[in-house]
Motif scaffolding. Sequence first.
Motif, PDB file in Angstrom:
ATOM      1  N   LEU A  70       0.811  -1.221   0.000  1.00 44.02           N
ATOM      2  CA  LEU A  70       0.000   0.000   0.000  1.00 44.02           C
ATOM      3  C   LEU A  70       0.842   1.268   0.000  1.00 44.02           C
ATOM      4  CD1 LEU A  70      -2.713  -1.098   2.615  1.00 44.02           C
ATOM      5  CD2 LEU A  70      -2.800  -1.278   0.124  1.00 44.02           C
ATOM      6  N   ASN A  71       2.159   1.106   0.023  1.00 50.76           N
ATOM      7  CA  ASN A  71       3.033   2.287   0.014  1.00 50.76           C
ATOM      8  C   ASN A  71       3.994   2.189  -1.170  1.00 50.76           C
ATOM      9  OD1 ASN A  71       5.867   3.538   1.006  1.00 50.76           O
ATOM     10  ND2 ASN A  71       4.185   4.736   1.811  1.00 50.76           N
ATOM     11  N   ASP A 112       2.354   5.337   6.870  1.00 49.17           N
ATOM     12  CA  ASP A 112       1.432   5.541   5.743  1.00 49.17           C
ATOM     13  C   ASP A 112       0.686   4.235   5.434  1.00 49.17           C
ATOM     14  OD1 ASP A 112       0.611   7.097   3.185  1.00 49.17           O
ATOM     15  OD2 ASP A 112       1.523   5.259   2.395  1.00 49.17           O
ATOM     16  N   LYS A 158      -3.441   3.334   5.913  1.00 46.67           N
ATOM     17  CA  LYS A 158      -4.288   2.745   4.861  1.00 46.67           C
ATOM     18  C   LYS A 158      -4.922   1.444   5.354  1.00 46.67           C
ATOM     19  CE  LYS A 158      -1.591   5.026   1.284  1.00 46.67           C
ATOM     20  NZ  LYS A 158      -0.338   5.001   0.542  1.00 46.67           N
ATOM     21  N   ASP A 167       6.718   7.101   5.371  1.00 45.23           N
ATOM     22  CA  ASP A 167       6.910   5.990   4.433  1.00 45.23           C
ATOM     23  C   ASP A 167       7.752   4.883   5.069  1.00 45.23           C
ATOM     24  OD1 ASP A 167       5.548   7.071   2.146  1.00 45.23           O
ATOM     25  OD2 ASP A 167       7.242   8.411   1.812  1.00 45.23           O
ATOM     26  N   THR A 222       6.338   4.311  -2.206  1.00 46.81           N
ATOM     27  CA  THR A 222       7.721   4.755  -1.986  1.00 46.81           C
ATOM     28  C   THR A 222       8.601   3.608  -1.491  1.00 46.81           C
ATOM     29  OG1 THR A 222       6.881   6.926  -1.455  1.00 46.81           O
ATOM     30  CG2 THR A 222       9.122   6.451  -0.746  1.00 46.81           C
ATOM     31  N   ALA A 252      -0.447   6.590  -6.089  1.00 48.03           N
ATOM     32  CA  ALA A 252      -0.263   7.998  -5.721  1.00 48.03           C
ATOM     33  C   ALA A 252      -0.250   8.830  -7.004  1.00 48.03           C
ATOM     34  CB  ALA A 252       1.047   8.166  -4.952  1.00 48.03           C
TER      35      ALA A 252
HETATM   36  N1  HSE Z   1       3.736   8.220   0.407  1.00 53.98           N
HETATM   37  C1  HSE Z   1       2.651   7.501  -0.200  1.00 53.98           C
HETATM   38  C2  HSE Z   1       3.200   6.338  -1.007  1.00 53.98           C
HETATM   39  C3  HSE Z   1       1.859   8.440  -1.047  1.00 53.98           C
HETATM   40  O1  HSE Z   1       4.409   6.305  -1.240  1.00 53.98           O
HETATM   41  O2  HSE Z   1       2.459   5.458  -1.388  1.00 53.98           O
HETATM   42  C4  HSE Z   1       0.471   7.983  -1.347  1.00 53.98           C
HETATM   43  O3  HSE Z   1      -0.319   7.819  -0.206  1.00 53.98           O
END
Ligand code: HSE
Length: 336
Positions: free
Chosen positions: A177-178, A219, A223, A214, A180, A313
């Motif tokens: 879900l991230n 993050d 979610k 991140d 980065t 994103a």
């Molecule tokens: N920092 C988040 C990511 C941005 O890398 O997914 C989107 O929520």
Amino acid sequence: MRIILCGFGVVAQSLAKLLESRTSDLYSKYGMKPRIVGVFDSKGCAYDNSGLDLKKLVNVKKEFGSVRAYDKSQKIISGLDMIHNLDADVLIETTASNYKDAEPGMSHIITAMKKGLHVISVNKGPLALAFPSLMELATYNQVLLRFSGTVGGGTPILDYAKNSLRGERIISFQGILNGTTNYILTNMAKGLSFNDALSDAKNKGYVEADESLDLDGLDAAAKLVILANWIMGLKVTMKDIEKIGIRKLTSKDIDDAAKKSCSVKLIASCNDKLVVSPIEIKNDDPLCVDGTLNAISFTSEHSGTQTIIGRGAGGIETASSILRDLLDIRKEISKT
Ligand code: HSE
């Protein structure tokens, strides 16, 4: 539909451009005429009851760094004053997420709902810290609270699980879900050290201003909270998530996984527990996506496991999720 926009960063500017470019087809296809009547950023505000000129708003922000320059003769009022005083139907909350007190987004959302405005939030902070009570407040005030863009950006993950899988019993889910951290881990698998992969991700503009969000899994945990509440009906907040980030991973961990035809991914999972942690997954698992992609596999009682993959994103992608929510709100209120 009269809208107040909180924050005018990348997502909100993309939304302004999207609404501007889609004016005629939004009206002809959906009968929707969105009008942004007020907007504020950290330096000031702009408002017009008959609707702001979106092209001018974007240009002013680009040139002067704030929407304040839209009409300097206007009195500067705070975001909360704007919510109290402008005549609007929907509030769109796009200010930055934080997981300490979720402000200023939390106050914007609560004030708007108490005033009878429907709310769309792409800010994860308030939902991560107070999902159950915000939903109760929405119900109590008979308003809609929507947040498609908080999980998966433009990829309709929440909608898929809630609506496409309606009637099913989702037993568990796990996802990347991230974007980065997934980008960093992908580059580590290509041989970069953690620090080099992190610098590269920073140079590309992927890493949040507070990198901890991140790297330490906040993050992804936020979610997971949103998914667990919305999809599984759990009443949980950030404190209920066990989380381990990716800072301690070494190139050896990545290589060891590769020898077993696996990749290390930061996985958010909802099983008997809610956990965010780096784990090894098989390279041929559909969940094993690379780069900044997000992916999530839902396992349901009758229809088995399905995986949805997409960009998680990005300004225009996330703006498209706001448009989805606006259309959803319009459809719901036209029933009443
Ligand atoms: N920092 C988040 C990511 C941005 O890398 O997914 C989107 O929520």
